[in-house]
Design a protein around this motif. Structure first.
Motif, PDB file in Angstrom:
ATOM      1  N   SER A  45       0.883  -1.113   0.013  1.00 24.91           N
ATOM      2  CA  SER A  45      -0.107   0.030  -0.114  1.00 24.91           C
ATOM      3  C   SER A  45       0.886   1.164  -0.030  1.00 24.91           C
ATOM      4  CB  SER A  45      -0.958  -0.061   1.272  1.00 24.91           C
ATOM      5  OG  SER A  45      -1.596   1.299   1.266  1.00 24.91           O
ATOM      6  N   TYR A  46       0.263   2.176  -0.530  1.00 26.38           N
ATOM      7  CA  TYR A  46       1.079   3.566  -0.785  1.00 26.38           C
ATOM      8  C   TYR A  46       0.313   4.651   0.134  1.00 26.38           C
ATOM      9  CZ  TYR A  46      -2.749   4.502  -4.044  1.00 26.38           C
ATOM     10  OH  TYR A  46      -4.003   4.713  -4.531  1.00 26.38           O
ATOM     11  N   LYS A  66       7.624   3.976  -5.689  1.00 25.86           N
ATOM     12  CA  LYS A  66       8.465   3.058  -4.798  1.00 25.86           C
ATOM     13  C   LYS A  66       7.801   1.783  -4.674  1.00 25.86           C
ATOM     14  CE  LYS A  66       9.208   5.949  -1.390  1.00 25.86           C
ATOM     15  NZ  LYS A  66       9.938   6.455  -0.031  1.00 25.86           N
ATOM     16  N   ALA A  67       6.559   1.556  -4.567  1.00 26.55           N
ATOM     17  CA  ALA A  67       5.950   0.398  -4.242  1.00 26.55           C
ATOM     18  C   ALA A  67       6.024  -0.679  -5.469  1.00 26.55           C
ATOM     19  CB  ALA A  67       4.548   0.496  -4.059  1.00 26.55           C
ATOM     20  N   ARG A  85       3.901  -1.722   2.996  1.00 20.87           N
ATOM     21  CA  ARG A  85       3.731  -0.187   2.657  1.00 20.87           C
ATOM     22  C   ARG A  85       4.732   0.566   2.412  1.00 20.87           C
ATOM     23  NH1 ARG A  85      -0.019   1.009   7.903  1.00 20.87           N
ATOM     24  NH2 ARG A  85       1.190  -0.108   9.489  1.00 20.87           N
ATOM     25  N   THR A  86       4.722   1.624   1.662  1.00 20.34           N
ATOM     26  CA  THR A  86       5.785   2.414   1.545  1.00 20.34           C
ATOM     27  C   THR A  86       5.668   3.801   2.428  1.00 20.34           C
ATOM     28  OG1 THR A  86       4.901   3.195  -0.698  1.00 20.34           O
ATOM     29  CG2 THR A  86       6.652   1.554  -0.841  1.00 20.34           C
ATOM     30  N   ILE A  87       4.634   4.144   3.124  1.00 17.24           N
ATOM     31  CA  ILE A  87       4.075   5.173   3.646  1.00 17.24           C
ATOM     32  C   ILE A  87       4.316   4.729   5.093  1.00 17.24           C
ATOM     33  CG2 ILE A  87       1.625   4.469   3.862  1.00 17.24           C
ATOM     34  CD1 ILE A  87       1.042   7.559   3.763  1.00 17.24           C
ATOM     35  N   PRO A  88       4.760   5.657   6.021  1.00 15.22           N
ATOM     36  CA  PRO A  88       4.897   5.413   7.427  1.00 15.22           C
ATOM     37  C   PRO A  88       3.650   5.349   8.023  1.00 15.22           C
ATOM     38  CG  PRO A  88       6.044   7.351   6.764  1.00 15.22           C
ATOM     39  CD  PRO A  88       5.318   7.234   5.750  1.00 15.22           C
ATOM     40  N   SER A  89       3.552   4.254   8.939  1.00 17.58           N
ATOM     41  CA  SER A  89       2.255   3.807   9.650  1.00 17.58           C
ATOM     42  C   SER A  89       1.706   5.055  10.679  1.00 17.58           C
ATOM     43  CB  SER A  89       2.485   2.644  10.672  1.00 17.58           C
ATOM     44  OG  SER A  89       3.478   2.890  11.688  1.00 17.58           O
TER      45      SER A  89
END
Length: 922
Positions: free
Chosen positions: A176-177, A410-411, A195-199
């Motif tokens: 997930s992005y 990036k994903a 995921r490439t986004i911080p949690s």
């Protein structure tokens, strides 16, 4: 949240029942799989050797469709969402052109629109996993290559939870992005989710660091009614208190639907609250509903935006900026994708590879036309496909703030690098059973997931991409500020960043000079329930209030707090005391009777004065030692008495100054022995006076033999030796020692001499008191002597002063703290010493110095003649011839100085003066 979960569970049960019924249709496994029904989904596709799936929000609606397999009700086209989908298409096209990654392998894609609806997003995810072909054949081992080997998406946390819960059973990788829910980091529930986004866990800590940077500890929290908002709410409440000591003034849930009454209640609550900072973890639609209810008094708030709406368009408008201007928010890290804008400019619905519904929908929304001829009947414009996209006003071409797009980029590359690593596996050295390698023909999802967990590469923008044990990428956010320009335009500018450091935790970098604050002062406001407790105070919690609401209570005496917001005050060490500000410990002031203070100076001066007077009197007596006054006044005892008084004056100096071991031991011993010597001399003089007058009575002369010079000296020596023995026993058994007393005062250390043995000190004083009382008593018994017998009167008066002083000393000494106890004792010594000196030697010095004519033999005879008939004291027949010279001298002294009868003098003179004229010279 409840509505989403109910719909999700019903749909999940329905799908399981369909799969179960399909399984039960035949008793034997079929040779092919056949779809029971087909989802009508909006998507874009490209064939390839390996297919990657994607889920994006290209349309959004605030109304949920009914539970069926057909979804046709779309409301608005989301151009940024379409750009997200095109980002994946561009990344795959770029990879296919790059010979360094996946050579001889062509990637394809299947991208679906989730329409911001859980049912559609979940259906799209299942379609990607199972494929859209109505029937496909299984291999002999009942396995087949999945339709897609990995999925990029879904952007929503709730959608990702639903999809990962099912697809995770098959270990199908999902990257997930935009799904940030911290719950997705649970590898037990979601083993194939990346995921490439911080949690949100890091997003929450990042926001807390911003709040901590500005000292905001009293804030409000608004969250959306979904997994994203509710998970954030739980973690924020616990982390905010733990990491920065802050607490929430209120926490409210924003409904998805437009409920004006609910939003109005929330706005009224914000207006009543003293919190001036509001944190919102929600989506664009929530902010639009909220801003319609905002009134003028909310302009004083500072808004903290989550990454879900920090850079989303539609909120930076003149209508909302009076309230949202100055907003601080965290945003996904911006990146650069070279060549992306040129790729977007080539999009055209007439091209073969782009002839699909999604591209046509974008075209129709951008140019306000339709490809359907029915549109012309309503007066609309027909789309030709020849429209010039470069000149169109569309968000699609805005590539200056590529944030979600960069995460998508990036994903896609993460999946591509995982495939590339897999294809580079050397047979016999592989990571699987028997050191085998995976192949595209027999690829299983869990095999790709193995390589995805170990992927590590660097993007052209310079960012390193890898996943930790929870499937999370390296967390980093940009800090954004909503700038409201004077001309009415708006700008979202980057003012810093917050990132995770392996050694320092969350690091915040802010350029405060660039931040726009929507206040007249152009300075950030404060938002605290209670102001910080300064050093010198401590926090006292308010009953029933959050922990950051408290009172500041000053530290009590002897305790300090040297930090801001101290929970308690700490006690100072024994020799220290709190400063007036209670913020640090200072050395306690020391107190003792010093030579440098006025009281010590006065007592020292008085002591030296008394010593000097004693010395002068002693000199006078020595100089006039041959006169009748000195010789007849028992000169030996007088000299000894003057020496003892001198020692009494000097011993008082031992009580002044800082106590030392030797001064503590010597002061009471010197005091006791000196005063016993003095009182003993007085006692012996008094006894001699009484003995002489007893000798004047018939048969009393024999008593005088016990009061000769040797007996007088022996008596004084014995009495003084007893006191010396008492002092010696006291010093040996329990010697007085220096002592630091902290009981009298809290802020001072009193240096004093501990007496050691109270009994020893009491015996010493008691012995002096007994001797003084005896002297006083004997002198008092002489009250029947003639009026002019002034020696007895002066001894009585001097001992009365002595006893009065020391009787008053005991209660005064006991009730005097610190140095004043020593001062009381010194005063008692000086007062009693001066009383004795003046009373006993004052009259004699007066006669010797001022009335020398009275200090002669002729004057004595004249006085005796005057008082002969009035005061007969000794008859001629009462004296015996056995009187020695010393006894006669004593009697003569009485006559000369205090006026006895002439017969007294004549008889004494006749008895011894004629026969012993060479020895006796009155």
């Amino acid at each position: 949240m409840g509505g989403f979960l109910v719909r999700y569970l019903l749909m999940f049960i329905c799908l399981l029942m369909i799969l179960l019924s399909s399984f039960l249709e035949s008793s034997f496994p079929p040779s092919s799989c056949k779809l029971q029904n087909k989802f009508n989904l909006n998507g874009i596709h490209r064939p390839g050797d390996v297919i990657l799936g994607g889920l994006f929000e290209v349309h959004y609606s605030s109304v949920f469709p009914d539970y069926s397999f057909s979804f046709f009700v779309y409301f608005r086209f989301d151009t940024p969402g379409f750009r997200h989908a095109m980002t994946m298409a561009f990344a795959i096209d770029e990879i296919n052109k790059n010979s360094k990654i996946l050579p001889n392998v062509t990637l394809g894609y299947s991208l679906y629109d989730n329409c911001a609806t859980l049912e559609i997003g979940f259906s799209a995810a299942l379609s990607l996993a199972s494929g859209q072909e109505e029937q496909f054949w299984l291999l002999e081992n009942c396995s087949g290559t999945p339709s897609v080997v990995g999925i990029v998406g879904d952007p929503f946390s709730t959608f990702s939870i639903a999809a990962s819960s099912v697809l995770g059973l098959f270990k199908l990788p999902i990257v997930s992005y935009f799904a940030t829910c911290s719950c997705l980091s649970d590898r037990q529930r979601f083993p194939s989710f990346f995921r490439t986004i911080p949690s949100d866990a890091f997003q929450v800590r990042a926001m807390i660091q911003i709040l901590k940077h500005f000292g905001w500890t009293w804030v409000g929290l608004l969250v959306s009614d979904d997994d994203y908002g509710l998970h954030v709410s739980r973690s924020f409440k616990s982390d905010f208190l733990q990491l920065s000591g802050g607490c929430l003034a209120y926490s409210e849930i924003l409904p998805w639907e437009d409920h004006p009454n609910e939003y109005k209640k929330i706005v009224d609550l914000m207006a009543r609250s003293t919190a001036r900072v509001v944190i919102v973890f929600a989506h664009q639609i929530h902010l639009i509903h909220l801003m319609t209810e905002v009134r003028e008094n909310i302009i004083k708030h500072i808004w903290i935006a989550s990454e879900a709406w920090t850079v989303v368009g539609g909120l930076h408008t003149p209508e909302f900026m009076p309230f949202l201007g100055g907003t601080l928010g965290i945003a996904i890290r911006r990146g650069e994708i070279p060549g992306f804008r040129d790729y977007l400019l080539k999009i055209n619905p007439t091209e073969q590879n782009s002839a699909n519904n999604m591209v046509k929908q974008f075209w129709e929304d951008t140019f306000h036309c339709r490809f359907s001829a029915d549109w012309l009947e309503d007066g609309g414009t027909l789309c030709t496909g020849e429209e010039e996209l470069r000149n169109a006003e569309t968000e699609l071409l805005d590539v200056t703030e590529l944030r979600p797009e960069y995460k998508i980029y990036k994903a896609v590359y993460a999946l591509a690098h995982a495939l590339d690593d897999m294809l580079h596996c050397v047979p016999g050295r592989g990571p699987f059973i028997g050191h085998s390698c995976a192949t595209l023909q027999k690829l299983e999802p869990w095999q790709l997931m193995y390589y995805l967990e170990k992927v590590n590469f660097t993007t052209p923008f310079g960012d390193q991409v890898f996943f930790d044990e929870n499937g999370d990428a390296l967390p980093i956010y940009d800090i954004m500020n909503w700038l409201w320009l004077p001309d009415g335009s708006t700008k979202v500018q980057n003012v810093g960043e917050v990132k995770m450091s392996a050694f320092k935790g969350e690091e915040v970098t802010l350029d405060e000079n660039k931040i726009f604050w929507n206040f007249k002062s152009k300075e950030p406001t404060t938002s605290v329930c209670s102001n910080n407790c300064p050093p010198g105070t401590h926090i006292a919690r308010k009953r029933g209030k959050p922990v950051c609401c408290y009172d500041c209570i000053p530290c009590s005496e002897g305790k300090i707090s040297n930090n801001t917001d101290s929970l308690e005050c700490t006690s100072c060490p024994e020799d220290f005391w709190s400063s007036p500000q209670r913020d640090h410990c200072v050395l306690k002031r020391t107190e003792f009777l010093s030579y440098h203070e006025p009281l010590g100076i006065c007592l020292t001066t008085t002591s030296l004065l008394g010593t000097f007077i004693c010395t002068v009197v002693l000199g006078i007596f020595t100089y006039h030692r041959s006169t009748p006054m000195v010789r007849a006044n028992n000169s030996e005892l007088s000299f000894l008495l003057l020496v003892s008084l001198k020692l009494c004056f000097l011993c008082s100096l031992l009580f002044i100054g800082r106590p030392r071991l030797w001064t503590c031991q010597l002061r009471h011993a010197a005091f006791g022995i000196s005063f016993v010597l003095c009182v003993s001399c007085i006692l012996v003089k008094t006894m001699v006076v009484l003995a002489v007058f007893k000798a004047s009575k018939p048969g009393g002369g024999t008593n005088l033999k016990w009061f000769g010079a040797m007996q007088q000296r022996g008596t004084v020596l014995v009495l003084t030796s007893i006191q010396a023995a008492i002092c010696t026993a006291w010093l040996v058994s329990s010697s007085p020692t220096p002592h630091k007393n902290t009981q009298y005062y809290n802020d001072k250390v009193v240096y004093e001499c501990a007496v050691g043995s109270t009994i020893g000190f009491g015996v010493l004083l008691g012995y002096i008191g007994v001797l003084a009382f005896l002297s006083f008593l004997l002198a008092f018994l002489a009250r029947n002597l003639p009026d002019n017998f002034n020696e007895a009167k002066f001894i009585t008066f001097s001992m009365l002063i002595f006893c009065a002083v020391w009787a008053a000393f005991v209660p005064a000494y006991v009730n005097s703290p610190g140095k004043y106890a020593d001062a009381v004792e010194v005063f008692a010594i000086l007062a009693s010493s001066f009383g004795l000196l003046v009373a006993l030697f004052g009259p004699k010095c007066y006669i010797i110095l001022l009335k020398p004519e009275r200090n002669t033999k002729k004057y004595c005879l004249f006085v005796l003649y005057l008082y002969y008939n009035k005061y007969p004291c000794i008859s001629p027949t009462s004296l015996k011839t056995s009187l020695n010279i010393s006894q006669c001298t004593t009697l003569l002294a009485l006559c000369v100085n205090f006026g006895c009868s002439l017969a007294c003098y004549v008889n004494i003179y006749n008895l011894h003066g004629q026969n012993s004229s060479n020895e006796f010279h009155p």
